[in-house]
Design an enzyme around this catalytic site. Sequence first.
Site, short mmCIF file in Angstrom:
data_model
loop_
_atom_site.label_atom_id
_atom_site.label_comp_id
_atom_site.label_asym_id
_atom_site.label_seq_id
_atom_site.Cartn_x
_atom_site.Cartn_y
_atom_site.Cartn_z
N GLY A 171 -5.50 9.99 -4.54
CA GLY A 171 -4.89 10.04 -3.03
C GLY A 171 -5.26 11.43 -2.72
O GLY A 171 -4.90 12.41 -3.29
N ASN A 214 1.86 -0.50 -5.39
CA ASN A 214 1.88 0.56 -5.96
C ASN A 214 3.16 0.82 -7.11
O ASN A 214 3.64 -0.31 -7.56
CB ASN A 214 2.37 1.93 -5.06
CG ASN A 214 1.88 3.36 -5.34
OD1 ASN A 214 2.11 3.76 -6.36
ND2 ASN A 214 1.31 3.75 -4.47
N GLY A 250 -5.66 0.08 -13.03
CA GLY A 250 -5.16 1.59 -13.19
C GLY A 250 -4.82 1.88 -14.51
O GLY A 250 -5.85 2.31 -15.07
N ALA A 253 4.62 11.22 -12.21
CA ALA A 253 4.88 11.97 -11.10
C ALA A 253 3.89 13.10 -11.05
O ALA A 253 4.24 14.27 -11.32
CB ALA A 253 6.27 12.40 -11.36
N LEU A 303 0.47 14.11 -6.63
CA LEU A 303 -0.69 14.09 -5.71
C LEU A 303 -1.22 15.31 -5.99
O LEU A 303 -1.86 15.93 -4.50
CB LEU A 303 -0.49 13.57 -4.29
CG LEU A 303 -0.14 12.07 -4.04
CD1 LEU A 303 0.34 11.63 -2.92
CD2 LEU A 303 -1.56 11.23 -4.29
N CYS A 324 3.45 6.02 -2.16
CA CYS A 324 3.64 6.82 -3.38
C CYS A 324 5.10 7.51 -3.49
O CYS A 324 5.73 8.06 -2.65
CB CYS A 324 3.04 8.18 -3.19
SG CYS A 324 3.13 9.34 -4.41
C1 LIG Z 1 -1.15 8.75 -13.15
C2 LIG Z 1 -1.06 7.74 -11.89
C3 LIG Z 1 -1.29 8.35 -10.74
C4 LIG Z 1 -1.37 7.65 -9.46
N1 LIG Z 1 -1.88 7.95 -8.27
C5 LIG Z 1 -1.79 7.41 -7.21
C6 LIG Z 1 -2.58 7.81 -6.05
O1 LIG Z 1 -2.83 9.02 -5.88
N2 LIG Z 1 -2.72 7.06 -5.15
C7 LIG Z 1 -2.01 5.72 -5.07
O2 LIG Z 1 -1.97 4.89 -4.22
N3 LIG Z 1 -1.57 5.08 -6.35
C8 LIG Z 1 -1.62 5.89 -7.12
N4 LIG Z 1 -1.16 5.34 -8.44
C9 LIG Z 1 -0.64 3.97 -8.68
C10 LIG Z 1 -1.89 3.21 -9.17
O3 LIG Z 1 -2.86 3.16 -8.12
C11 LIG Z 1 -1.33 1.70 -9.12
O4 LIG Z 1 -0.85 1.24 -7.79
C12 LIG Z 1 -0.39 1.59 -10.07
O5 LIG Z 1 -0.48 2.26 -11.15
C13 LIG Z 1 -0.21 -0.02 -10.67
O6 LIG Z 1 -1.41 -0.37 -11.37
P1 LIG Z 1 -1.41 -0.22 -12.76
O7 LIG Z 1 -0.24 -1.05 -13.67
O8 LIG Z 1 -2.72 -1.10 -13.09
O9 LIG Z 1 -1.54 1.04 -13.05
C14 LIG Z 1 -1.24 6.21 -9.66
C15 LIG Z 1 -0.81 5.56 -10.79
C16 LIG Z 1 -0.66 6.25 -11.87
C17 LIG Z 1 -0.50 5.67 -13.26
#
Ligand SMILES: Cc1cc2nc3c(=O)[nH]c(=O)nc-3n(C[C@H](O)[C@H](O)[C@H](O)COP(=O)(O)O)c2cc1C
Lengths: 273, 273, 311, 311
Positions: free
Chosen positions: C47, C193, C267, C71, C74, C131
């Site tokens: 992001g 998210n 993710g 957390a 960003l 977020c």
């Molecule tokens: C460490 C971390 C950082 C993330 N940073 C962002 C981000 O910058 N922007 C965003 O839209 N989602 C962010 N997410 C959310 C992921 O893109 C995703 O929506 C969420 O983790 C669910 O998918 P997953 O279970 O496959 O991880 C982040 C997730 C994690 C674990």
Amino acid sequence: MPVDVDAVVLSNTQLSHDYNTVILAAPRLGDQALPGQFVMVKTTYGDDPLLRRPFSVFEILRDDAGRSTGVSLLNKRIGVTTRALYALRPGDHVRCLGPLGRPFSVAEPPEQAWMVAGGVGLAAFATLAANLRARRVDTTLFYGGRRADDLFHLDTFESLDVHLRLATDDGSRGDHGNVTVPLRRAFVSTDRTTPVRLYACGPTPMMRAVTELAASEGRATEVSLEQVMGCGLGGCYSCVVPVRGPDGTHFVRSCLDGPIFDGGSVVWEQLGE
Amino acid sequence: MPVDVDAVVLSNTQLSHDYNTVILAAPRLGDQALPGQFVMVKTTYGDDPLLRRPFSVFEILRDDAGRSTGVSLLNKRIGVTTRALYALRPGDHVRCLGPLGRPFSVAEPPEQAWMVAGGVGLAAFATLAANLRARRVDTTLFYGGRRADDLFHLDTFESLDVHLRLATDDGSRGDHGNVTVPLRRAFVSTDRTTPVRLYACGPTPMMRAVTELAASEGRATEVSLEQVMGCGLGGCYSCVVPVRGPDGTHFVRSCLDGPIFDGGSVVWEQLGE
Amino acid sequence: MSVDLSVDVGGLQLATPFIAASGCFGYGLEYGDIVDLSTLGAVAVKGLFLEEREGHPPTRIVETPSGMLNAIGLQGIGVRRFVADKLPGLRDCGAVVLVNICGSTTEEYAEIARILADADGVAAIELNISCPNISKGGMMFGSSLRGTHDVVSAVRRVTTLPLIPKLTPNVTDVASFAVAARDAGADAVSLVNTFLAMAIDIETRRPKLSNVVGGLSGPAIRPIAVRMVHECRQAAADLPIIGMGGIMTSEDAIEFIIAGAVAVQIGTANFVDPFVWSKLREGLTDYLHRHDVPSVSALVGTLDTTRGHTA
Amino acid sequence: MSVDLSVDVGGLQLATPFIAASGCFGYGLEYGDIVDLSTLGAVAVKGLFLEEREGHPPTRIVETPSGMLNAIGLQGIGVRRFVADKLPGLRDCGAVVLVNICGSTTEEYAEIARILADADGVAAIELNISCPNISKGGMMFGSSLRGTHDVVSAVRRVTTLPLIPKLTPNVTDVASFAVAARDAGADAVSLVNTFLAMAIDIETRRPKLSNVVGGLSGPAIRPIAVRMVHECRQAAADLPIIGMGGIMTSEDAIEFIIAGAVAVQIGTANFVDPFVWSKLREGLTDYLHRHDVPSVSALVGTLDTTRGHTA
Ligand SMILES: Cc1cc2nc3c(=O)[nH]c(=O)nc-3n(C[C@H](O)[C@H](O)[C@H](O)COP(=O)(O)O)c2cc1C
Ligand SMILES: Cc1cc2nc3c(=O)[nH]c(=O)nc-3n(C[C@H](O)[C@H](O)[C@H](O)COP(=O)(O)OP(=O)(O)OC[C@H]3O[C@@H](n4cnc5c(N)ncnc54)[C@H](O)[C@@H]3O)c2cc1C
Ligand SMILES: Cc1cc2nc3c(=O)[nH]c(=O)nc-3n(C[C@H](O)[C@H](O)[C@H](O)COP(=O)(O)OP(=O)(O)OC[C@H]3O[C@@H](n4cnc5c(N)ncnc54)[C@H](O)[C@@H]3O)c2cc1C
Ligand SMILES: Cc1cc2nc3c(=O)[nH]c(=O)nc-3n(C[C@H](O)[C@H](O)[C@H](O)COP(=O)(O)O)c2cc1C
Ligand code: FES
Ligand code: FES
């Protein structure tokens, strides 16, 4: 290039009630690993625990022809994955992703090498010692533990021609106190112009103390930082440490730009408790 | 009263690529278990997989003095927990909660006992056979599997003086076809007035077929139903089966009011696919 | 029979439905060594705000049962340095790039989108209005229908790139947000998210994360995420959905596709198995063959809800 | 030092903060053999409608990563048979009984409460306005502020028993529901009920549950539930909270207490370890000793949010 190997456990030696050394058949890992690098380990196949955990490559094992056959890990039991590593039996499998991270810089003669280890921080140094010996660097290990029976693998390091300077919290072996006691003495007895490269790995306060002690002697220290790591590959930004640079202090990923850092650039006050 | 034991694995015999028999040191379980009862098993300590899984008590093991030393489980590998059970090694631990559920009623002479097993349904019958033998009941096992090498523990049952009537899908041992083939023949050669108690355990369609075949001969069948179970103790209402009662059909918990049911009262059409 | 893995996500053509999820794959280049980025459907980069951000101090993640909280706050290099320093490398790798953007105000979102509209190598914009880890922006917009509408319309006005708002699961009725996004001009939506969550260190009685709360991701949330994809599909069958939340294997991905997702993001799985990508492709190909389904598109939303399992 | 495990939940006195969660402990009597019910803080019995219900056909549960989905459909014997057949046995065991009730209409809730007001051995009423598994009632009320207010006020008018609405987590702002419940006359709230979720059998492309969707419980949801307890505590510090969601160990329970729960419920954990109760008591006692906290009450809501962990 990092590989993900499903390594078979060849042996597991329980050194004490919380320390053990596990030997893994993983030639491709051993082939590539440089001193100070780490692997991301997963011991179970279910989703709990979910994430891998970082471990230093302790030793690289070789057959008689010098070919790598695998690696060993030195493990201290503190939680779920380290408990699983402690309980491993020959034939079990461990997934290891690596080698990862920026390695130690390796000293060259006439420079001496001083490795300062606290507790399981020892894990960073066997590979380094082997490399230093291959280059015929005069190497000393300063190593502190809780008690005499908490100091492990001394023979490993002796067989690598490493001088040992020990310390224990209870004085049961070596100096009484922590590892900075023999280190301080070494500084006193070493001329400031003698070239020495310092390495430290252990609890954060100990690495900070070593860095500051060395700095007061005008010397730099390479420290191996232990942050919580989500991925080990630079993907998650979980493992950051505050590092002072030309344009101010920034959070820097310790899996990619570390785990080895110049101790002098680390903003220890902000590194947490 | 059910107990939760952390049982040590004494041995694990892999009978084929998907069947195994594991022997557990669990005297308190063996002491109490009645034929047809089950235990809720957990093989891991993390939260994934989360829930226990139900398994019949296969055999009760006894020392020379006749005291219970443990139980065995006959396991078929189909998913995460059965995979873990298949891979067990001596010294591993398995948590077992039990014995649970309503047992089979045990025949008394002059009544004969016919046990009808399909595949891993055999697991319900070794304890029953031992009980029947102690009462000198004339006992026959009708047992069907995919192939000859898919029929296990025949010696166990032979040593309990059980007559064997086998069937395989490919005809490689016993009758060609499923277990109702020899069963049907037995009905033909048995006088309707001869007292016979029937028991069935195996795939749902097979238990239904046995129940209906027996009913057409005017005989009842005790079936051991395999529903997905969350708790095994009557707490969650996940394991219900539709059972016909005096006041209509109701969902009845198979962990508490079963797993043994009168096949004639089960509403098979509603039991699912 | 050869099966077709390619999908069309609201005008965006992807070779496979597998997209690296934002924040879980750095800027993509970090993985260049071990994954051929051109074989991914797309890469959603970390992001980006307009300006550089340091993010929250550690501790930034904590593991929970079958999941993790993050957390990060960003941390990022800002959109201009991204365009200058990262985009060329991504282009060279042949990566299809979704740029995930975040703002504290509607204007900031629009400003970032404007900068990206002029950049070379951006395939689509993923609008992070979900977020949970920042005090201003992000979920503030995504948990209000008006906020969602306003941000999406503002960005819509300044770009012709495919626009994909990323929805938060921390709402009563996620489908209404999908509809609001569509009505404001979104080409697709991505969900979910992370779930706002927290963990406490009982010895110190302090939150385990420096930011107090964080976002829950990983397998733990998968069943909720699948339900939400299904709801959005039912409410807006014409709106392409990118599904995510705890996808670890091709089976999990297929579950989302059957529920109604035309593509999926991966993710947390990257952290557990960075080599997951080829396994996903192989597993999906094999499934399509076994089930005689000619293409991924033909599998999308094929859930039969007339009845669930009775067994 | 001896520590005091007893708590006061809006006038309801409990010997320990550990309550069996509704739907996870049958009518309590099923467990009489292995658990001394009088040693529990209380037993929340399986949700009751006015009339008997058969519930949904199997498959009723499915396991998910560190959790499970259930769609039992509130199979139950109805409130009158409960009072006649179960309550006397529970009284004999010395159990403190919370009766969890559910209705399709506000009137049905009130009618059940009236019947219970006349019964002997009911300690409190837990208002289930959060069941995700039924087509009418349950979550329909609990996901609207007005519905919550109406049901709670209606029941409040007909009973002086402690009244504990059970909140759903499937909303944007759970704290607003806690406040609405309080303002309508609730003595306490309990949270969370399960998260609406689903799982798909990819081989048949049908939902794994006969009811299509179900409720997610277990450790997977714990971090979200802890966050919600914390939010309610912040929004309504005067309102006692009964926390739950994935509590497996005394450490987990302590986490909820520190977040702001004065008591906790144990649901799914009963399935994994029905002998969990003595371990919970021992673990909590030991913790209070180690931390020099004289009583559970003194631990409630002691979370220090001035800063999270930095390490
Ligand atoms: C460490 C971390 C950082 C993330 N940073 C962002 C981000 O910058 N922007 C965003 O839209 N989602 C962010 N997410 C959310 C992921 O893109 C995703 O929506 C969420 O983790 C669910 O998918 P997953 O279970 O496959 O991880 C982040 C997730 C994690 C674990
Ligand atoms: C680059 C690197 C190399 C390492 N090399 C080794 C090694 O060779 N041998 C070895 O034994 N350990 C090593 N560690 C530390 C090791 O990674 C942790 O001990 C391990 O992650 C703990 O996992 P667990 O599942 O057992 O504990 P968990 O169950 O995850 O945690 C138990 C407790 O320990 C805390 N904790 C978790 N990780 C850390 C950490 N990194 N530092 C401090 N506290 C933590 C948790 O917050 C929790 O309170 C290394 C760490 C890094 C970053
Ligand atoms: C009273 C009782 C006694 C049993 N005794 C035995 C025994 O002695 N030996 C033995 O091997 N098995 C026995 N079973 C069946 C055994 O419980 C299941 O095979 C086991 O729960 C599967 O667990 P898993 O973790 O390996 O599979 P999972 O990973 O949970 O599931 C794998 C697949 O199998 C399906 N499945 C899960 N449980 C069942 C089930 N009960 N029936 C049909 N499909 C299912 C799932 O839906 C999934 O598709 C018994 C079951 C009951 C109810
Ligand atoms: C099988 C099952 C049945 C449930 N039935 C009810 C119910 O009847 N009434 C109710 O208020 N909650 C019911 N719940 C929700 C639980 O009481 C509890 O709120 C939820 O499971 C979260 O807690 P846990 O993670 O400890 O299980 C049920 C949960 C499960 C798993
Ligand atoms: S551990 Fe993921 S970025 Fe360093
Ligand atoms: S398995 Fe829980 S009631 Fe039968």
